[in-house]
Design a protein around this motif. Structure first.
Motif, PDB file in Angstrom:
ATOM      1  N   ILE A 111       0.833  -1.201   0.000  1.00  0.00           N
ATOM      2  CA  ILE A 111       0.000   0.000   0.000  1.00  0.00           C
ATOM      3  C   ILE A 111       0.869   1.252   0.000  1.00  0.00           C
ATOM      4  O   ILE A 111       1.651   1.489   0.925  1.00  0.00           O
ATOM      5  CB  ILE A 111      -0.948   0.038   1.213  1.00  0.00           C
ATOM      6  N   SER A 112       0.722   2.041  -1.047  1.00  0.00           N
ATOM      7  CA  SER A 112       1.397   3.333  -1.139  1.00  0.00           C
ATOM      8  C   SER A 112       0.342   4.430  -1.042  1.00  0.00           C
ATOM      9  O   SER A 112      -0.838   4.149  -0.816  1.00  0.00           O
ATOM     10  CB  SER A 112       2.172   3.431  -2.454  1.00  0.00           C
ATOM     11  N   ARG A 113       0.774   5.663  -1.233  1.00  0.00           N
ATOM     12  CA  ARG A 113      -0.156   6.779  -1.148  1.00  0.00           C
ATOM     13  C   ARG A 113       0.013   7.675  -2.365  1.00  0.00           C
ATOM     14  O   ARG A 113       1.126   7.892  -2.844  1.00  0.00           O
ATOM     15  CB  ARG A 113       0.069   7.585   0.132  1.00  0.00           C
ATOM     16  N   GLY A 114      -1.115   8.194  -2.825  1.00  0.00           N
ATOM     17  CA  GLY A 114      -1.093   9.066  -3.987  1.00  0.00           C
ATOM     18  C   GLY A 114      -0.797  10.502  -3.621  1.00  0.00           C
ATOM     19  O   GLY A 114      -0.360  10.815  -2.505  1.00  0.00           O
ATOM     20  N   HIS A 115      -1.037  11.385  -4.571  1.00  0.00           N
ATOM     21  CA  HIS A 115      -0.822  12.810  -4.364  1.00  0.00           C
ATOM     22  C   HIS A 115      -1.702  13.302  -3.216  1.00  0.00           C
ATOM     23  O   HIS A 115      -2.880  12.942  -3.124  1.00  0.00           O
ATOM     24  CB  HIS A 115      -1.171  13.558  -5.659  1.00  0.00           C
ATOM     25  N   ARG A 116      -1.135  14.118  -2.353  1.00  0.00           N
ATOM     26  CA  ARG A 116      -1.854  14.536  -1.150  1.00  0.00           C
ATOM     27  C   ARG A 116      -3.154  15.281  -1.476  1.00  0.00           C
ATOM     28  O   ARG A 116      -4.154  15.158  -0.750  1.00  0.00           O
ATOM     29  CB  ARG A 116      -0.941  15.426  -0.294  1.00  0.00           C
ATOM     30  N   VAL A 117      -3.193  16.027  -2.580  1.00  0.00           N
ATOM     31  CA  VAL A 117      -4.381  16.810  -2.942  1.00  0.00           C
ATOM     32  C   VAL A 117      -5.186  16.138  -4.046  1.00  0.00           C
ATOM     33  O   VAL A 117      -6.406  15.993  -3.947  1.00  0.00           O
ATOM     34  CB  VAL A 117      -3.967  18.229  -3.404  1.00  0.00           C
ATOM     35  N   LEU A 118      -4.518  15.702  -5.087  1.00  0.00           N
ATOM     36  CA  LEU A 118      -5.207  15.193  -6.268  1.00  0.00           C
ATOM     37  C   LEU A 118      -5.667  13.746  -6.131  1.00  0.00           C
ATOM     38  O   LEU A 118      -6.580  13.317  -6.845  1.00  0.00           O
ATOM     39  CB  LEU A 118      -4.285  15.319  -7.495  1.00  0.00           C
ATOM     40  N   HIS A 119      -5.044  12.977  -5.247  1.00  0.00           N
ATOM     41  CA  HIS A 119      -5.452  11.581  -5.054  1.00  0.00           C
ATOM     42  C   HIS A 119      -5.085  11.166  -3.633  1.00  0.00           C
ATOM     43  O   HIS A 119      -4.139  10.407  -3.412  1.00  0.00           O
ATOM     44  CB  HIS A 119      -4.745  10.685  -6.072  1.00  0.00           C
ATOM     45  N   PRO A 120      -5.819  11.652  -2.643  1.00  0.00           N
ATOM     46  CA  PRO A 120      -5.470  11.379  -1.242  1.00  0.00           C
ATOM     47  C   PRO A 120      -5.686   9.929  -0.825  1.00  0.00           C
ATOM     48  O   PRO A 120      -5.220   9.524   0.245  1.00  0.00           O
ATOM     49  CB  PRO A 120      -6.391  12.324  -0.461  1.00  0.00           C
ATOM     50  N   ALA A 121      -6.356   9.146  -1.651  1.00  0.00           N
ATOM     51  CA  ALA A 121      -6.610   7.745  -1.288  1.00  0.00           C
ATOM     52  C   ALA A 121      -5.338   6.922  -1.435  1.00  0.00           C
ATOM     53  O   ALA A 121      -4.390   7.287  -2.135  1.00  0.00           O
ATOM     54  CB  ALA A 121      -7.711   7.169  -2.181  1.00  0.00           C
TER      55      ALA A 121
END
Length: 716
Positions: free
Chosen positions: A186-196
């Motif tokens: 599990i990684s993380r996307g862009h903090r604003v554009l894809h916070p999921a």
């Protein structure tokens, strides 16, 4: 073949740490794999403000098996009466082999026990479990921090960890007190554009999955994107910009999904000097300025910022950035107007309250020393009254802007504002320009001063810094050079060379050292000698590294432990450069080879005589009545012919005629040694022997006008 992914997710990392970590992993991870006998098809290192990652493809599933031959105890100690001793049994146990597998072989020290041991390769899953924590926590950087209640240190808190061997999670746990980070997919996307969160199915899908989450993990791709977007944005405004390398290098590590945003500010701020506006933009706000025209330094009231936010909110982002820069420019406007209320000279008294160095007093005292140095240089250059007065005036004012309000707020503008304020105060153009130029070069890629006055003040300032800091005994050692003294010395030599300034550096060092010693109760002779040695090393380095002169030719013009050559080099920096360049030229075209053997053979034999190396006149030291063979007279005549060429070379520093004369003399000298009429130099008669050694010594001395041929390697 297997593929492995490591991603370390963090809070926002400093841009400098991201750049450094990428560089370190690119160097260390391949070395780490090699140490473990692993080869990979490719190793890609990625980094953004919130993550560091490495994708390794084409890995074997395990190390190759390794067969080792291990030397054991002496055979005599391993067996007694045909039975294995405790030494043999212990060796067998340690190596995991049977005594029956021992081989006895002779060596230089007698018979020894040898065994062949086969070690099975470890699976990479096991190896990477050990290596990953090392890769993470061996990263170096400034101000590493602890967080939570643990002892873990990293640039910023680690929040997630992805470790995939193909499509399988490699279980790794990072424990930081109560804070435990377990590896996952599990990684993380862009903090604003894809916070999921993002689920990474396989190692090789990493880049594409992150891109779907609006994260461009490849720094080179972000670089290209930013460059293209910024250029497109300025073109839409009808302007141009400069892609500053340092600014670009920082910006690419501040964003995960870059988008160029055009902002604007009030045109009234364009009345400020361009350098003030660009400093605010580039250095303080990390914006790209927009210029009018390709070569103009005139600005448009716009800027380009690279956002890490939502491109759909570009107008809001632009307004926010504009508010920030508007405040900074308003500050600059206020400082500029206040500074212009008084002439630049009025700031001199304030320099008395600014410390240059604790033991050296104020900057005002340094200004006085710079003025003294400038006067010495002007005298050496035989300048007229106008140029001398310009130099002394520039020396007086060169540091005044340090106490201006603008430079206090924006230290990067020292020298820049000094030039502006000097011009506004009615100072001569040459004086104003020199105030700016005397700081040059500020870095390795910077230009050198272009004007004579600027060159003189730059030399005077840097000579003061070197002499003063050396005078305190703070001589650079190893890689430590907190006062950038090597850079200052390099600049002095390069400025002299670029401006073709006929200065006697040795004399300057002696005079400035004496002045310093009198003022600060130091030993002038010791200080001068330290400075001489330091400058000789800088000249040597610059000739080899920047001028690409072969090391032996540099030795030939500087001498090896030869004070005569060393002092000559510092007395005339232009001449030592010219001789080195000329030697390289005649080596490259084959001329040096034609005279090398003649001069070097004479030099070796002449060392057995006692002729002074400065002697050039044959009539003073050679007695023709002692000649016994024609070859001696011919040799003497060749020396007579060499003499005017040598004198001309010394006057004009043009060594072509001298080398041509040496080339013409080569057959004569060869006949002296080996021809039908050759002589035995080391004759039994001491007078004849001395006479012949003097002939050879004179040839050596003529050649020494160009270089010490004894330092030259024949077939380099």
């Amino acid at each position: 073949m297997a593929n492995f992914l490591l991603e370390v997710g963090t809070e926002e990392l400093p841009a400098s740490f991201v750049a450094g970590a990428i560089s370190q992993w690119r160097e260390r991870i391949p070395a780490s794999l090699a140490e473990n006998s692993l080869e990979a098809a490719s190793i890609q290192v990625y980094g953004t403000p919130r993550r560091l990652a490495v994708l390794i493809t084409g890995l074997p599933m395990q190390q190759p098996d390794k067969e080792e031959e291990i030397k054991g105890p002496p055979a005599q100690a391993a067996f007694k009466d045909g039975q294995p001793t405790p030494a043999a049994l212990g060796f067998a146990k340690k190596q995991g082999v049977d005594v029956a597998s021992f081989e006895v072989r002779p060596t230089e020290k007698g018979d020894f026990i040898f065994v062949k041991k086969l070690t099975s390769g470890r699976p990479i899953s096991e190896i990477f479990t050990e290596l990953v924590p090392q890769w993470i926590f061996n990263l170096e950087g400034k101000r590493l921090m602890r967080w939570g209640n643990g002892d873990m240190r990293f640039s910023r808190p680690i929040r997630w960890l992805v470790t995939l061997l193909d499509d399988v999670v490699l279980p790794i746990v990072l424990e930081n007190g109560a804070d435990v980070v377990k590896s996952d997919r599990i990684s993380r996307g862009h903090r604003v554009l894809h916070p999921a969160n993002l689920t990474i199915p396989t190692a090789t899908s990493y880049v594409d999955v992150l891109r779907d989450g609006y994260v461009v993990v490849d720094a080179e791709e972000r670089t290209d994107t930013i460059t293209q977007q910024v250029q497109a944005a300025v073109q839409s405004l009808g302007g141009t910009t400069e892609i500053y390398p340092d600014l670009l290098a920082e910006v690419i590590h501040l964003v995960e999904y870059p988008s160029a945003v055009v902002g604007k500010f009030e045109p009234k701020f364009l009345e400020l000097p361009t350098e003030v506006i660009t400093t605010v933009m580039v250095t303080h706000q990390r914006y790209f300025p927009v210029f009018k025209g390709d070569n103009s330094q005139e600005l448009l009231p716009n800027f380009i910022t690279v956002s890490n936010g939502n491109p759909a909110k570009a107008s809001i982002i632009a307004d926010g950035n504009a508010r920030v820069i508007r405040a900074r420019l308003a500050d600059g406007e206020y400082f500029y107007q206040k500074d212009l209320e008084k002439p630049l000279e009025s700031l001199l008294s304030k320099l008395e309250k600014v410390t240059f160095q604790e033991d050296l007093g104020s900057v005002r005292l340094k200004v006085d020393r710079i003025g003294e140095n400038a006067g010495l240089i002007c005298s050496q250059l035989n300048l007229g009254e106008v140029e001398t007065q310009q130099s002394l005036r520039a020396a007086l004012l060169c540091k005044a802007d340090l106490v201006s309000q603008m430079v206090y707020e924006f230290p990067e503008l020292q020298g820049v504002m000094g030039e502006k304020y000097a011009a506004k105060s009615g100072e001569d153009t040459a004086v104003a320009k020199a105030i700016f130029e005397h700081y040059l070069p500020r870095n390795a890629d910077d230009d050198l001063p272009a004007t004579l006055t600027g060159q003189i003040i730059a030399l005077a300032d840097k000579l003061d810094t070197l002499t003063s800091i050396f005078g305190l005994g703070l001589i650079p050692k190893g890689s430590s050079d907190p006062f950038a003294l090597r850079r200052a010395a390099n600049a002095i030599v390069n400025i002299t060379w670029s401006g073709n300034l006929a200065i006697n550096l040795l004399q300057l060092l002696s005079q400035i050292s004496q002045n310093f010693a009198q003022a600060y109760s130091k030993d002038a002779a010791t200080l001068t000698n330290h400075l001489k040695d330091f400058f000789l090393q800088r000249v040597r380095t610059l000739l080899q590294d920047e001028r690409k002169i072969d090391y032996d030719l540099v030795n030939a013009v500087l001498g090896e432990n030869d004070r005569e050559y060393a002092e000559r080099a510092l007395e005339d920096l232009l001449d030592v450069r010219n001789r080195a360049v000329y030697l390289q030229q005649i080596r490259n075209d084959g001329t040096l080879e034609k005279i090398y053997e003649t001069v070097n053979r004479s030099t070796r034999l002449a060392a057995q005589g006692n002729l002074d190396t400065q002697q050039l006149q044959p009539t003073d030291v050679v007695k023709t009545v002692l000649f016994q063979k024609t070859s001696e007279q011919t040799f003497y005549d060749a020396l007579i012919n060499l003499l005017p060429q040598t004198e001309a070379a010394k006057r004009s520093r043009d060594y072509q005629q001298l080398v041509t004369a040496l080339e013409n003399a080569a057959p004569t000298v060869s006949s002296f040694f080996d021809g039908a009429d050759s002589v035995l130099v080391m004759d039994a008669n001491p007078d004849i022997k001395a006479n012949r050694l003097n002939l050879l010594g004179l040839l050596r001395n003529h050649a020494r006008v160009l270089a010490d041929f004894g330092c030259i390697v024949k077939n380099l």
